[in-house]
Design an enzyme around this catalytic site. Structure first.
Site, PDB file in Angstrom:
ATOM      1  N   ARG A  43      -4.688   9.976  -1.631  1.00  0.00           N
ATOM      2  CA  ARG A  43      -4.076   8.718  -1.470  1.00  0.00           C
ATOM      3  C   ARG A  43      -3.134   8.917  -0.165  1.00  0.00           C
ATOM      4  NH1 ARG A  43       1.160   7.388   0.400  1.00  0.00           N
ATOM      5  NH2 ARG A  43       2.149   8.882  -1.272  1.00  0.00           N
ATOM      6  N   ASP A  44      -2.081   9.886  -0.257  1.00  0.00           N
ATOM      7  CA  ASP A  44      -1.385  10.091   0.956  1.00  0.00           C
ATOM      8  C   ASP A  44      -2.131  10.789   2.063  1.00  0.00           C
ATOM      9  OD1 ASP A  44       0.928  10.186   2.534  1.00  0.00           O
ATOM     10  OD2 ASP A  44       2.098  11.444   1.242  1.00  0.00           O
ATOM     11  N   HIS A 235       8.808  15.733  -2.462  1.00  0.00           N
ATOM     12  CA  HIS A 235       7.503  15.334  -1.857  1.00  0.00           C
ATOM     13  C   HIS A 235       7.749  15.873  -0.389  1.00  0.00           C
ATOM     14  CE1 HIS A 235       4.481  12.158  -0.962  1.00  0.00           C
ATOM     15  NE2 HIS A 235       4.663  12.306   0.305  1.00  0.00           N
ATOM     16  N   HIS A 237       6.210  16.920   3.348  1.00  0.00           N
ATOM     17  CA  HIS A 237       5.265  17.161   4.522  1.00  0.00           C
ATOM     18  C   HIS A 237       5.627  18.246   5.161  1.00  0.00           C
ATOM     19  CE1 HIS A 237       3.052  13.133   3.881  1.00  0.00           C
ATOM     20  NE2 HIS A 237       4.170  12.836   3.242  1.00  0.00           N
ATOM     21  N   CYS A 268       1.716   9.860   7.273  1.00  0.00           N
ATOM     22  CA  CYS A 268       1.996   8.560   6.960  1.00  0.00           C
ATOM     23  C   CYS A 268       1.779   7.714   8.094  1.00  0.00           C
ATOM     24  CB  CYS A 268       3.564   8.329   6.481  1.00  0.00           C
ATOM     25  SG  CYS A 268       3.767   6.640   6.340  1.00  0.00           S
ATOM     26  N   ASN A 277       1.024  16.468   3.760  1.00  0.00           N
ATOM     27  CA  ASN A 277       1.811  17.272   2.700  1.00  0.00           C
ATOM     28  C   ASN A 277       1.640  18.683   2.439  1.00  0.00           C
ATOM     29  OD1 ASN A 277       1.253  14.435   1.580  1.00  0.00           O
ATOM     30  ND2 ASN A 277       3.161  14.960   0.535  1.00  0.00           N
TER      31      ASN A 277
HETATM   32  P1  HMG Z   1       3.354  -8.287   4.891  1.00  0.00           P
HETATM   33  O1  HMG Z   1       2.611  -8.618   5.892  1.00  0.00           O
HETATM   34  O2  HMG Z   1       4.944  -8.494   5.014  1.00  0.00           O
HETATM   35  O3  HMG Z   1       3.064  -9.078   3.511  1.00  0.00           O
HETATM   36  O4  HMG Z   1       3.158  -6.765   4.444  1.00  0.00           O
HETATM   37  P2  HMG Z   1       2.780 -10.700   3.272  1.00  0.00           P
HETATM   38  O5  HMG Z   1       3.182 -10.735   1.763  1.00  0.00           O
HETATM   39  O6  HMG Z   1       3.562 -11.710   4.260  1.00  0.00           O
HETATM   40  O7  HMG Z   1       1.189 -10.793   3.294  1.00  0.00           O
HETATM   41  C1  HMG Z   1       0.356 -10.630   4.276  1.00  0.00           C
HETATM   42  C2  HMG Z   1      -1.102 -10.692   4.163  1.00  0.00           C
HETATM   43  O8  HMG Z   1      -1.389  -9.067   3.263  1.00  0.00           O
HETATM   44  C3  HMG Z   1      -1.685 -11.695   3.428  1.00  0.00           C
HETATM   45  O9  HMG Z   1      -2.863 -11.744   3.491  1.00  0.00           O
HETATM   46  C4  HMG Z   1      -1.475 -10.936   1.838  1.00  0.00           C
HETATM   47  O10 HMG Z   1      -2.310 -11.652   0.924  1.00  0.00           O
HETATM   48  C5  HMG Z   1      -1.916  -9.615   2.150  1.00  0.00           C
HETATM   49  P3  HMG Z   1      -3.461 -12.784   4.578  1.00  0.00           P
HETATM   50  O11 HMG Z   1      -2.993 -14.045   4.203  1.00  0.00           O
HETATM   51  O12 HMG Z   1      -2.660 -12.261   6.067  1.00  0.00           O
HETATM   52  O13 HMG Z   1      -4.890 -12.560   4.712  1.00  0.00           O
HETATM   53  N1  HMG Z   1      -1.255  -8.719   0.993  1.00  0.00           N
HETATM   54  C6  HMG Z   1      -2.056  -7.756   0.255  1.00  0.00           C
HETATM   55  N2  HMG Z   1      -3.313  -7.479   0.356  1.00  0.00           N
HETATM   56  C7  HMG Z   1      -3.791  -6.748  -0.319  1.00  0.00           C
HETATM   57  N3  HMG Z   1      -2.763  -5.863  -1.311  1.00  0.00           N
HETATM   58  C8  HMG Z   1      -1.283  -6.148  -1.311  1.00  0.00           C
HETATM   59  C9  HMG Z   1      -1.055  -7.348  -0.699  1.00  0.00           C
HETATM   60  N4  HMG Z   1       0.154  -7.800  -0.348  1.00  0.00           N
HETATM   61  C10 HMG Z   1       0.265  -8.756   0.604  1.00  0.00           C
HETATM   62  N5  HMG Z   1      -0.595  -5.726  -2.273  1.00  0.00           N
HETATM   63  C11 HMG Z   1       2.964  -5.387   2.491  1.00  0.00           C
HETATM   64  C12 HMG Z   1       3.816  -6.157   3.323  1.00  0.00           C
HETATM   65  C13 HMG Z   1       3.939  -4.338   1.711  1.00  0.00           C
HETATM   66  C14 HMG Z   1       2.127  -5.817   2.049  1.00  0.00           C
HETATM   67  C15 HMG Z   1       2.536  -4.398   3.818  1.00  0.00           C
HETATM   68  O14 HMG Z   1       3.509  -3.860   4.691  1.00  0.00           O
HETATM   69  C16 HMG Z   1       1.776  -3.142   3.046  1.00  0.00           C
HETATM   70  O15 HMG Z   1       0.724  -3.187   2.560  1.00  0.00           O
HETATM   71  N6  HMG Z   1       2.393  -1.983   3.321  1.00  0.00           N
HETATM   72  C17 HMG Z   1       1.777  -0.828   2.985  1.00  0.00           C
HETATM   73  C18 HMG Z   1       2.348   0.455   3.892  1.00  0.00           C
HETATM   74  C19 HMG Z   1       1.606   1.702   3.463  1.00  0.00           C
HETATM   75  O16 HMG Z   1       0.902   1.954   2.371  1.00  0.00           O
HETATM   76  N7  HMG Z   1       1.960   2.836   3.936  1.00  0.00           N
HETATM   77  C20 HMG Z   1       1.812   4.019   3.253  1.00  0.00           C
HETATM   78  C21 HMG Z   1       2.131   4.690   1.851  1.00  0.00           C
HETATM   79  S1  HMG Z   1       4.197   4.783   1.735  1.00  0.00           S
HETATM   80  C22 HMG Z   1       3.961   6.592   2.428  1.00  0.00           C
HETATM   81  O17 HMG Z   1       2.974   7.155   2.653  1.00  0.00           O
HETATM   82  C23 HMG Z   1       5.332   7.375   2.148  1.00  0.00           C
HETATM   83  C24 HMG Z   1       5.070   8.241   0.662  1.00  0.00           C
HETATM   84  O18 HMG Z   1       4.113   9.154   0.983  1.00  0.00           O
HETATM   85  C25 HMG Z   1       6.530   8.919   0.621  1.00  0.00           C
HETATM   86  C26 HMG Z   1       6.870   9.960   1.763  1.00  0.00           C
HETATM   87  O19 HMG Z   1       5.973  10.549   2.323  1.00  0.00           O
HETATM   88  O20 HMG Z   1       7.847   9.475   2.193  1.00  0.00           O
HETATM   89  C27 HMG Z   1       4.861   7.339  -0.354  1.00  0.00           C
HETATM   90 MG    MG Z   2       4.113  11.049   2.113  1.00  0.00          MG
END
Ligand code: HMG
Ligand code: MG
Length: 327
Positions: A43-44, A235, A237, A268, A277
């Site tokens: 995933r990450d 966690h 990186h 990320c 990581n």
């Molecule tokens: P948004 O644009 O504000 O959401 O995104 P929305 O509710 O307005 O929806 C926009 C569109 O996304 C719509 O589709 C929804 O249906 C769709 P459209 O009408 O435009 O075709 N949608 C989805 N589709 C699939 N699955 C869903 C979903 N939700 C809405 N769940 C949202 C808000 C949260 C969805 C967006 O910002 C997002 O997906 N962000 C994810 C970012 C991400 O994955 N980042 C990496 C992971 S975090 C990380 O790596 C850190 C970590 O490792 C810890 C660390 O290292 O610190 C965990």
């Molecule tokens: Mg991370």
């Protein structure tokens, strides 16, 4: 002149020594005999890859990690494919992996939609992710910290109904790519909210890898006032090469769960320049050297890491794997 120590009045000690003891009063934790590693490579690690990676290669990676004895694997994310295209095939990956009893196969879910998609894919554990910095929260999930926490409440309710466990992440715990310094107290606030709403564990994410061992110890001390140490995970990186030192510092602080990424994959997409990581192979090597059990077979892990590195067409990010292949 001899005087009694503040914490150990039975021991009269000299001034200099007493100062040393007072400064290091958080040290006496003994190292754990077992550490649980949360493998976040699929995933990450892969979420940040621009090149297409087939479902078959992702499945092969997860199966190889299972075979190496990894007990917890973050397999994918149910997030918007517009935001993180690489995770779009997560449901297919879940459908094709060989699940071994006793192993947790988890996924990220940013909202109720993601949670429902995860459950439909047969996921039994999800992770919600918040940030300790407002700017990162906006860039990563397009909402404020408090909006994100409010979004997680219905996930927690639905999770209870479905018997799904929820892990919580706090990002930017030791620095933010947009805001710079982040106060440990701010991290504690977010971690406390996640724990209070029902996350069984809170993983503290050094998203940009700028943290040092000293800052890590201070962070855990502060957060532990709100969330018990045995409910915290680290966690790290490895962007600044500090992840191993930070893990050792966390072990001394009584943390015994760490997230790591096979072959050091990843970064990320919303933290520019952040590298992967800490490599799982390197953490297992460290733990083996400390006599700490992780249940993981280092040799099998190295093979799994070499395979995905070949798929990606580059050298492994694991120092241990690179040293072994040079022998
Ligand atoms: P948004 O644009 O504000 O959401 O995104 P929305 O509710 O307005 O929806 C926009 C569109 O996304 C719509 O589709 C929804 O249906 C769709 P459209 O009408 O435009 O075709 N949608 C989805 N589709 C699939 N699955 C869903 C979903 N939700 C809405 N769940 C949202 C808000 C949260 C969805 C967006 O910002 C997002 O997906 N962000 C994810 C970012 C991400 O994955 N980042 C990496 C992971 S975090 C990380 O790596 C850190 C970590 O490792 C810890 C660390 O290292 O610190 C965990
Ligand atoms: Mg991370």
């Amino acid at each position: 002149q001899a005087r009694s120590h503040r914490f150990f009045p039975q021991f009269p000690i000299q001034g200099f020594l007493s100062i040393q003891i007072i400064q290091h009063r958080s040290i006496p934790m003994s190292l754990p005999s077992h550490v649980r590693l949360v493998e976040v490579g699929p995933r990450d690690g892969l979420q940040n890859e621009a090149q297409p990676i087939s479902v078959a290669d992702k499945v092969r990676l997860v199966d190889a990690l299972t075979a190496a004895g990894v007990s917890y694997i973050e397999v994918g994310s149910f997030v918007s494919p517009k935001w993180v295209p690489q995770m779009a095939g997560s449901a297919e990956v879940f459908a094709q992996i060989q699940r071994k009893p006793g192993v947790t196969y988890a996924a990220l879910a940013p909202n109720l939609r993601g949670f429902e998609d995860a459950v439909a894919a047969g996921v039994k554990e999800v992770a919600v992710f918040a940030a300790a910095s407002e700017a990162f929260s906006q860039r990563n999930i397009n909402c404020s910290i408090s909006e994100s926490l409010a979004r997680f409440v219905p996930i927690m309710e639905a999770a209870k109904q479905h018997g799904v466990s929820v892990r919580g992440y706090v990002s930017c715990v030791l620095g933010c790519p947009y805001e710079g310094n982040v106060a440990p107290e701010q991290v504690a606030l977010v971690a406390r909210e996640l724990y209070a709403m029902g996350c069984y564990e809170v993983s503290l994410g050094d998203t940009i890898g700028t943290g040092t061992a000293g800052a890590t110890r201070k962070l855990i001390e502060v957060v532990a006032a709100d969330v018990p140490r045995e409910k915290l995970a680290g966690h790290f990186h490895d962007t600044y090469g500090q992840a191993m030192a930070n893990i050792y510092a966390s072990l001394l602080e009584g943390v015994s769960v760490f997230d790591s990424s096979i072959a050091g994959l990843g970064g990320c997409p919303y933290a520019k320049g952040a590298s992967g990581n800490v490599a799982t192979e390197d953490v297992v090597y460290l733990l083996n050297g400390l006599g700490i059990d992780s249940g993981i077979d280092l040799e099998a892990l190295i093979v799994a890491g070499q395979h995905i590195s070949t798929v990606l067409g580059r050298a492994s990010g694991s120092r241990v794997a690179r040293a072994r292949s040079a022998q």
